[in-house]
Design a protein around this motif. Structure first.
Motif, PDB file in Angstrom:
ATOM      1  N   ASN A  79       0.829  -1.205   0.000  1.00  0.00           N
ATOM      2  CA  ASN A  79       0.000   0.000   0.000  1.00  0.00           C
ATOM      3  C   ASN A  79       0.856   1.244   0.000  1.00  0.00           C
ATOM      4  N   THR A  80       0.272   2.344  -0.458  1.00  0.00           N
ATOM      5  CA  THR A  80       1.042   3.581  -0.483  1.00  0.00           C
ATOM      6  C   THR A  80       0.879   4.374   0.813  1.00  0.00           C
ATOM      7  N   ILE A  81      -0.194   4.103   1.551  1.00  0.00           N
ATOM      8  CA  ILE A  81      -0.446   4.850   2.783  1.00  0.00           C
ATOM      9  C   ILE A  81      -0.337   3.901   3.971  1.00  0.00           C
ATOM     10  N   PRO A  82       0.414   4.296   5.004  1.00  0.00           N
ATOM     11  CA  PRO A  82       0.672   3.358   6.105  1.00  0.00           C
ATOM     12  C   PRO A  82      -0.578   2.830   6.800  1.00  0.00           C
ATOM     13  N   TYR A  83      -1.626   3.656   6.845  1.00  0.00           N
ATOM     14  CA  TYR A  83      -2.808   3.190   7.582  1.00  0.00           C
ATOM     15  C   TYR A  83      -3.856   2.530   6.684  1.00  0.00           C
ATOM     16  N   GLN A  84      -3.479   2.218   5.442  1.00  0.00           N
ATOM     17  CA  GLN A  84      -4.473   1.687   4.498  1.00  0.00           C
ATOM     18  C   GLN A  84      -5.117   0.387   4.994  1.00  0.00           C
ATOM     19  N   THR A  85      -4.296  -0.551   5.410  1.00  0.00           N
ATOM     20  CA  THR A  85      -4.845  -1.829   5.879  1.00  0.00           C
ATOM     21  C   THR A  85      -5.641  -1.627   7.160  1.00  0.00           C
ATOM     22  N   TYR A  86      -5.101  -0.815   8.039  1.00  0.00           N
ATOM     23  CA  TYR A  86      -5.784  -0.525   9.300  1.00  0.00           C
ATOM     24  C   TYR A  86      -7.150   0.107   9.029  1.00  0.00           C
ATOM     25  N   LYS A  87      -7.169   1.078   8.125  1.00  0.00           N
ATOM     26  CA  LYS A  87      -8.410   1.778   7.815  1.00  0.00           C
ATOM     27  C   LYS A  87      -9.438   0.821   7.207  1.00  0.00           C
ATOM     28  N   ARG A 161       0.074  14.066   7.827  1.00  0.00           N
ATOM     29  CA  ARG A 161       1.010  15.177   7.988  1.00  0.00           C
ATOM     30  C   ARG A 161       2.436  14.657   8.210  1.00  0.00           C
ATOM     31  N   GLU A 162       2.558  13.677   9.083  1.00  0.00           N
ATOM     32  CA  GLU A 162       3.890  13.167   9.403  1.00  0.00           C
ATOM     33  C   GLU A 162       4.523  12.446   8.205  1.00  0.00           C
ATOM     34  N   MET A 163       3.683  11.809   7.402  1.00  0.00           N
ATOM     35  CA  MET A 163       4.172  11.133   6.193  1.00  0.00           C
ATOM     36  C   MET A 163       4.918  12.104   5.288  1.00  0.00           C
ATOM     37  N   VAL A 164       4.327  13.264   5.109  1.00  0.00           N
ATOM     38  CA  VAL A 164       4.941  14.265   4.248  1.00  0.00           C
ATOM     39  C   VAL A 164       6.220  14.784   4.909  1.00  0.00           C
ATOM     40  N   ARG A 165       6.139  14.993   6.214  1.00  0.00           N
ATOM     41  CA  ARG A 165       7.275  15.571   6.925  1.00  0.00           C
ATOM     42  C   ARG A 165       8.519  14.688   6.843  1.00  0.00           C
ATOM     43  N   ILE A 166       8.315  13.378   6.925  1.00  0.00           N
ATOM     44  CA  ILE A 166       9.490  12.500   6.902  1.00  0.00           C
ATOM     45  C   ILE A 166       9.816  12.004   5.487  1.00  0.00           C
ATOM     46  N   GLY A 167       9.052  12.436   4.506  1.00  0.00           N
ATOM     47  CA  GLY A 167       9.329  12.032   3.129  1.00  0.00           C
ATOM     48  C   GLY A 167       9.046  10.564   2.869  1.00  0.00           C
ATOM     49  N   TRP A 168       7.951  10.075   3.400  1.00  0.00           N
ATOM     50  CA  TRP A 168       7.567   8.669   3.256  1.00  0.00           C
ATOM     51  C   TRP A 168       7.592   8.219   1.796  1.00  0.00           C
ATOM     52  N   ASN A 169       7.003   9.024   0.926  1.00  0.00           N
ATOM     53  CA  ASN A 169       6.893   8.616  -0.476  1.00  0.00           C
ATOM     54  C   ASN A 169       8.244   8.455  -1.159  1.00  0.00           C
ATOM     55  N   GLU A 170       9.240   9.200  -0.677  1.00  0.00           N
ATOM     56  CA  GLU A 170      10.568   9.053  -1.278  1.00  0.00           C
ATOM     57  C   GLU A 170      11.210   7.720  -0.909  1.00  0.00           C
ATOM     58  N   MET A 171      10.730   7.143   0.180  1.00  0.00           N
ATOM     59  CA  MET A 171      11.343   5.889   0.641  1.00  0.00           C
ATOM     60  C   MET A 171      10.530   4.672   0.222  1.00  0.00           C
ATOM     61  N   LEU A 172       9.311   4.929  -0.241  1.00  0.00           N
ATOM     62  CA  LEU A 172       8.387   3.840  -0.517  1.00  0.00           C
ATOM     63  C   LEU A 172       8.641   3.204  -1.876  1.00  0.00           C
ATOM     64  N   VAL A 173       8.710   1.887  -1.885  1.00  0.00           N
ATOM     65  CA  VAL A 173       8.772   1.156  -3.142  1.00  0.00           C
ATOM     66  C   VAL A 173       7.595   0.191  -3.142  1.00  0.00           C
ATOM     67  N   PRO A 174       6.539   0.506  -3.866  1.00  0.00           N
ATOM     68  CA  PRO A 174       5.344  -0.334  -3.795  1.00  0.00           C
ATOM     69  C   PRO A 174       5.601  -1.709  -4.396  1.00  0.00           C
ATOM     70  N   GLY A 175       4.868  -2.655  -3.919  1.00  0.00           N
ATOM     71  CA  GLY A 175       4.998  -4.013  -4.445  1.00  0.00           C
ATOM     72  C   GLY A 175       4.882  -5.027  -3.333  1.00  0.00           C
ATOM     73  N   LEU A 176       5.107  -6.268  -3.721  1.00  0.00           N
ATOM     74  CA  LEU A 176       4.923  -7.363  -2.782  1.00  0.00           C
ATOM     75  C   LEU A 176       6.269  -8.035  -2.522  1.00  0.00           C
ATOM     76  N   VAL A 177       6.622  -8.167  -1.276  1.00  0.00           N
ATOM     77  CA  VAL A 177       7.863  -8.876  -0.971  1.00  0.00           C
ATOM     78  C   VAL A 177       7.600 -10.377  -1.074  1.00  0.00           C
ATOM     79  N   ARG A 178       8.516 -11.068  -1.735  1.00  0.00           N
ATOM     80  CA  ARG A 178       8.321 -12.495  -1.952  1.00  0.00           C
ATOM     81  C   ARG A 178       9.051 -13.317  -0.889  1.00  0.00           C
ATOM     82  N   VAL A 179      10.338 -13.072  -0.727  1.00  0.00           N
ATOM     83  CA  VAL A 179      11.093 -13.747   0.342  1.00  0.00           C
ATOM     84  C   VAL A 179      12.207 -12.836   0.872  1.00  0.00           C
ATOM     85  N   ILE A 180      12.656 -13.173   2.070  1.00  0.00           N
ATOM     86  CA  ILE A 180      13.838 -12.522   2.645  1.00  0.00           C
ATOM     87  C   ILE A 180      14.838 -13.643   2.922  1.00  0.00           C
ATOM     88  N   ARG A 181      16.041 -13.524   2.370  1.00  0.00           N
ATOM     89  CA  ARG A 181      17.048 -14.564   2.604  1.00  0.00           C
ATOM     90  C   ARG A 181      18.346 -13.950   3.107  1.00  0.00           C
TER      91      ARG A 181
END
Ligand code: FAD
Lengths: 520, 147
Positions: A79-87, A161-181
């Motif tokens: 999701n692009t917004i941190p509270y999307q699933t929560y909402k 507001r805080e999302m914009v302040r910390i530059g959330w969108n600049e750090m966000l890479v949308p997509g699905l993580v498949r595995v962590i190794r």
């Protein structure tokens, strides 16, 4: 949205399909060569958080305040917004923007210090008429007023507001993580699947030294008998789960007098019952509610120094754990416990419970008096189709008596969660990543939320949220709990030299920046 | 707040000495009935009152901690933190009148004590509601412990 590429690190790709190969899938620890041979481009970022929800947000917020530049952080989430699933889950369980949620004024998601709290902000936001009510309420809680809790909308807006302040969108890479190794030589690979067409290859790999896993609920579960009914009779319309969209139920209830069975006596059940009762008052619905209890709490339970209030079936407490679980004597106690003893204690301060709220009590009292809110205690034996399209629930009480309740709708408000095995990334961590389970069946973490067994040389993996329930901290699935974890992880990363520790000076300066809404 | 015993004691020492002390240094100039008195003499008394507040306060904390155990949530609402000014203030006043507080004259005027005590209390209480958390972001998770 962020480019995948951190400054100055062009990915090296050499042939290969850019797909997750069998070789990679079957290899627990990957070398740089393994990944390159598969044709998967590698991006170097020191810190990755997987999930992009509330837990990721709390951690990234804390790291930014500790001075970590955005280029060092990537957020991989659906999701692009941190509270999307929560909402989404809130909306389904009938919590709209104006509904009061269940966390205290100082569980402020956009502010790691907890001040100013939501109550003070609401007071200033609703001047002059609404100024005193929240202030009085938070001042006198829980002695005169009930615990003050914020409206969901306030949480969303403050995060915006805080999302914009910390530059959330600049750090966000949308997509699905498949595995962590784990990676040969240290650190990890996080294999990511960006939205189709946004990258030349289907997969990309992030090579990092630190990973945080914040994927939220591994899945939602339904009561087994209800799930069986739904599958057997292909009826997903009349038997619903409170966490899935089911507004059609309320719409139809305002049109036809109906009987609704509600299962679950926690916060979700309370809110669903409130909605049903409210629709009678406001929209003239003629609904009769049967609230089924498996464990009926008829009065206070426990010895004097461990006594929880209860009545009419419900166990009452302000929040999902007793309040000192977040940072007082109870937290301290849990930290000293191990294994099954810890799990038992966590259950005893949590379990199924709901807050005592004046309006709710009033609604239930009226409902009981009017005969349209009824309760029954027992074990459900079967759910089966009855006459006229009704669904019958057969319940056996402990004394052996059997009751059959025909209803138009059944709402499962038990709020059951899936297990770690239901989530692909987590199942993979258990199989290949060295992660293990705690006695509660969730991921086993240290006191600082490092995932036990997943170390990779200097690399560290952390987890937060409901997937860590059963560890040394009980309220992991809460705003304040997520913020606590964030601070713990940030401190550990400071120990490892990744960032500076948030000491008093940094903290005050950070707060001042927050107050001025200064971009960081 | 959800204090532990160590947290109560540390927080009490911190707010009484640092916040109460700073406030006392400021307000001693303008307390009622201090006209004409040398500030040094006023300080001698007001700071002893602060010291007495601390000593008694630590004893009170032991009692509060015991009482808190009977609360399911094991929290100590700010509401209590505010209104316990009454019992604490009364006891201290009675002790002063009984000449039981060393170096604080039992003739200390009531208005001087009242303004001093109440404002120290409110400033300390307000400090705990917000600024404390900003200076020490881990404090609220540690049951009020500072070290
Ligand atoms: C109805 C409801 C009400 C609640 N109310 C409160 C409340 O009042 N107060 C409180 O303190 N807490 C509350 N909570 C609990 C908790 O604070 C929230 O659920 C919170 O959202 C949890 O944050 P999280 O980061 O763990 O999960 P989430 O916010 O759900 O974030 C996890 C994210 O990870 C993503 N994800 C999962 N797998 C992958 C993958 N493979 N790749 C990429 N992304 C992935 C998901 O899409 C999701 O967006 C509530 C929970 C619910 C369900």
């Amino acid at each position: 949205m962020a480019s995948l590429n951190p400054p100055g690190a062009p990915p090296a790709v050499s042939g290969g399909s850019g797909e997750l190969t069998d070789h990679l899938l079957n290899t627990s620890i990957w070398s740089d060569g393994d990944v390159a041979a598969a044709g998967i481009p590698i991006y170097d970022v020191p810190f990755i958080t997987v999930g992009g929800g509330m837990g990721s947000f709390a951690l990234v917020d804390t790291l930014k305040i500790a001075g970590v530049p955005s280029s060092q952080i990537r957020v991989l989430g659906q999701n692009t917004i941190p509270y999307q699933t929560y909402k989404y889950l809130c909306a389904n369980s009938q919590i709209d923007e104006n509904t009061r949620i269940r966390s205290d004024s100082s569980s402020v998601m956009d502010n790691i210090w907890g001040w100013p709290g939501y109550a003070v902000r609401e007071a200033f936001g609703k001047r002059p008429e609404g100024f005193f009510k929240p202030l009085w309420s938070v001042f006198s809680e829980p002695i005169v007023a009930d615990y003050w809790t914020p409206q969901a909308g306030q949480v969303f807006h403050s995060i915006d507001r805080e999302m914009v302040r910390i530059g959330w969108n600049e750090m966000l890479v949308p997509g699905l993580v498949r595995v962590i190794r784990r990676r040969y030589g240290g650190g990890y690979f996080v294999l990511h699947t960006p939205p189709p067409g946004t990258t030349p290859t289907r997969r990309v790999a992030f090579r990092c030294n630190y990973v945080h896993v914040g994927v939220g609920y591994p899945g939602l579960r339904f009561l087994a008998d209800l799930q069986e009914y739904r599958q057997k009779y292909n009826d997903y319309r009349h038997v619903v789960n409170a966490y899935e969209p089911h507004d059609h139920v309320y719409e139809e209830l305002t049109r036809h007098a109906s009987v609704v069975v509600v299962r679950g006596s926690g916060i979700v059940g309370s809110r669903i019952v409130e909605r049903l009762l409210g629709d009678r008052e406001k929209h003239g619905a003629q609904t009769v509610i049967w609230h089924l209890f498996r464990n009926y709490v008829s009065g206070p339970t426990g010895p004097p120094r461990f006594r929880r209030y209860g009545e009419h079936g419900f166990a009452y407490q302000g929040f999902n754990f007793s309040r000192a679980g977040w940072g007082g004597t109870i937290k301290h106690q849990i930290e000293k416990l191990e294994g099954p003893e810890r799990i038992a204690f966590i259950r005893s301060i949590g379990g199924t419970n709901t807050p005592w709220r004046k309006e709710w009590q009033e609604g239930l009292r009226k409902g009981r008096a009017g005969g349209y809110y009824r309760t029954h205690v027992g074990e459900v034996e079967e759910v089966y189709p009855g006459e006229n399209g009704l669904i019958v629930t057969r319940i056996r009480s402990t004394d052996g008596a059997v009751l059959e309740i025909p209803a138009n709708y059944i709402i499962d408000a038990t709020g059951l969660e899936g297990t770690t095995d239901d989530h692909r990334v987590l199942a993979d961590l258990l199989k290949h990543g060295g992660a293990g389970k705690n006695p509660n069946g969730r991921l086993d973490v240290e006191k600082n939320f490092e995932l036990r067994g997943t170390r990779s040389e200097t690399g560290r993996m952390f987890a937060s949220g409901s997937i860590t329930l059963g560890g040394y901290y009980a309220p992991v699935d809460s705003f304040l709990g997520l913020q606590y974890v964030a601070l713990q992880v940030a401190d550990e990363l400071a120990n490892l030299g990744f960032c500076k520790k948030i000491g008093p000076g940094k903290s005050v300066a950070g707060w001042w920046n927050w107050a001025r809404n200064k971009r960081i | 707040m959800t204090p532990t015993l160590a947290g109560r004691i540390q927080t009490r020492i911190f707010v009484t000495l640092i916040i109460g002390g700073l406030w006392t240094a400021l307000i001693s100039f303008v307390l009622p009935n201090t006209d004409g008195a040398a500030i040094g003499d006023v300080y001698k008394i007001t700071f002893r009152v602060v010291a007495a507040m601390l000593v008694l306060g630590l004893l009170w904390e032991l009692l509060y901690h015991g009482l808190m155990q009977y609360r399911w949530e094991k929290d100590w609402p700010s509401f209590f933190g505010f209104w316990t000014a009454i019992n604490e203030g009364l006891l201290l006043w009675i002790l002063i009148k009984a000449d039981a507080v060393p170096d604080v004259p039992k003739e200390l005027p009531g208005s001087t004590f009242l303004v001093h005590f109440v404002t120290v209390w409110i400033v300390a209480w307000l400090w705990l509601q917000g600024p404390m958390k900003i200076v020490t972001p881990r404090w609220r998770y540690r049951g009020g412990r500072l070290v």
